[in-house]
Design an enzyme around this catalytic site. Structure first.
Site, short mmCIF file in Angstrom:
data_model
loop_
_atom_site.label_atom_id
_atom_site.label_comp_id
_atom_site.label_asym_id
_atom_site.label_seq_id
_atom_site.Cartn_x
_atom_site.Cartn_y
_atom_site.Cartn_z
N ASP A 184 8.96 -27.49 16.86
CA ASP A 184 9.14 -28.35 18.04
C ASP A 184 9.46 -29.78 17.56
O ASP A 184 8.83 -30.30 16.64
CB ASP A 184 7.85 -28.34 18.87
CG ASP A 184 8.04 -28.93 20.25
OD1 ASP A 184 7.82 -28.19 21.23
OD2 ASP A 184 8.38 -30.12 20.36
N GLY A 231 4.82 -28.95 33.69
CA GLY A 231 4.81 -28.94 32.22
C GLY A 231 6.04 -28.39 31.55
O GLY A 231 6.24 -28.64 30.36
N HIS A 285 10.20 -20.01 26.55
CA HIS A 285 9.77 -20.22 25.16
C HIS A 285 8.25 -20.22 25.10
O HIS A 285 7.57 -20.58 26.06
CB HIS A 285 10.32 -21.55 24.62
CG HIS A 285 10.03 -22.72 25.49
ND1 HIS A 285 10.77 -23.01 26.62
CD2 HIS A 285 9.07 -23.67 25.42
CE1 HIS A 285 10.29 -24.08 27.20
NE2 HIS A 285 9.24 -24.51 26.50
P1 DGP Z 1 8.06 -27.18 27.57
O1 DGP Z 1 7.46 -28.45 28.04
O2 DGP Z 1 7.10 -26.02 27.55
O3 DGP Z 1 9.35 -26.87 28.31
O4 DGP Z 1 8.41 -27.41 26.05
C1 DGP Z 1 9.64 -27.83 25.58
C2 DGP Z 1 9.42 -28.28 24.18
O5 DGP Z 1 10.67 -28.34 23.55
C3 DGP Z 1 8.77 -29.65 24.03
O6 DGP Z 1 7.55 -29.50 23.33
C4 DGP Z 1 9.75 -30.45 23.20
C5 DGP Z 1 10.67 -29.40 22.64
N1 DGP Z 1 12.06 -29.80 22.48
C6 DGP Z 1 12.83 -30.44 23.40
N2 DGP Z 1 14.07 -30.63 22.92
C7 DGP Z 1 14.08 -30.10 21.67
C8 DGP Z 1 15.10 -29.98 20.68
O7 DGP Z 1 16.24 -30.41 20.82
N3 DGP Z 1 14.74 -29.37 19.52
C9 DGP Z 1 13.47 -28.89 19.31
N4 DGP Z 1 13.23 -28.32 18.13
N5 DGP Z 1 12.50 -28.97 20.24
C10 DGP Z 1 12.81 -29.57 21.40
#
Ligand code: DGP
Length: 148
Positions: A37, A100, A107
């Site tokens: 993340d 959230g 995911h």
């Molecule tokens: P949620 O809030 O459950 O939809 O989690 C989305 C997560 O995705 C959040 O913890 C941040 C992560 N995230 C957002 N954009 C990116 C990205 O471009 N790359 C990665 N690796 N993670 C990302």
């Protein structure tokens, strides 16, 4: 975004899956991808996605897709334990933009936990506090090395 809506082909995770955006990959098989993340809640915070399902959330996901994702979640959890020796691991999955969820490709979060960090709090990082990409890549390599 509520629980209802259409799958958006250009959401961030779809673009990562297609290889259009980089990620700190820790594992991939035919049907799933696991990567770190970018806004980690703890060291090693990983995400697991289906590579083929267009489900936005748990209400839409195909049983086969969620089965594949959860099988990878178990492998990722073991790899995180092997690489980082956490005291615990929490698994979380958000549905609905008002409660959230921020990326609308289903995911599962796999988050190593240490007992000196707050328990039961899913959002204790500062919003916008992004991990340093080179550090994330190094960490991903350590975790990826746990998969045999
Ligand atoms: P949620 O809030 O459950 O939809 O989690 C989305 C997560 O995705 C959040 O913890 C941040 C992560 N995230 C957002 N954009 C990116 C990205 O471009 N790359 C990665 N690796 N993670 C990302």
């Amino acid at each position: 975004m509520s629980l209802d809506g259409a799958y958006e082909d250009n959401n961030i995770f779809a673009r990562i899956i297609r290889g259009e955006l980089p990620c700190a990959k820790i594992f991939e098989d035919d049907t799933t991808l696991a990567f770190l993340d970018i806004a980690p809640q703890s060291t090693g915070h990983a995400l697991v996605v289906s590579k083929w399902s267009r489900a936005r959330n748990i209400l839409e996901v195909e049983p086969r897709a969620i089965g594949e994702v959860m099988a990878t979640v178990t492998r990722v959890a073991r790899a995180l334990r092997g690489a980082l020796n956490p005291d615990g691991i929490h698994v979380a999955q958000f549905n609905g933009g008002d409660t959230g969820q921020s990326v609308f490709h289903l995911h599962v979060h796999v988050v190593p936990r240490w007992k000196n960090l707050p328990l039961g709090i899913l959002r204790y990082y500062e919003p916008g506090a992004l991990a340093e990409p080179a550090e994330l890549q190094k960490l991903a390599a350590r975790i990826a090395a746990q998969f045999t």
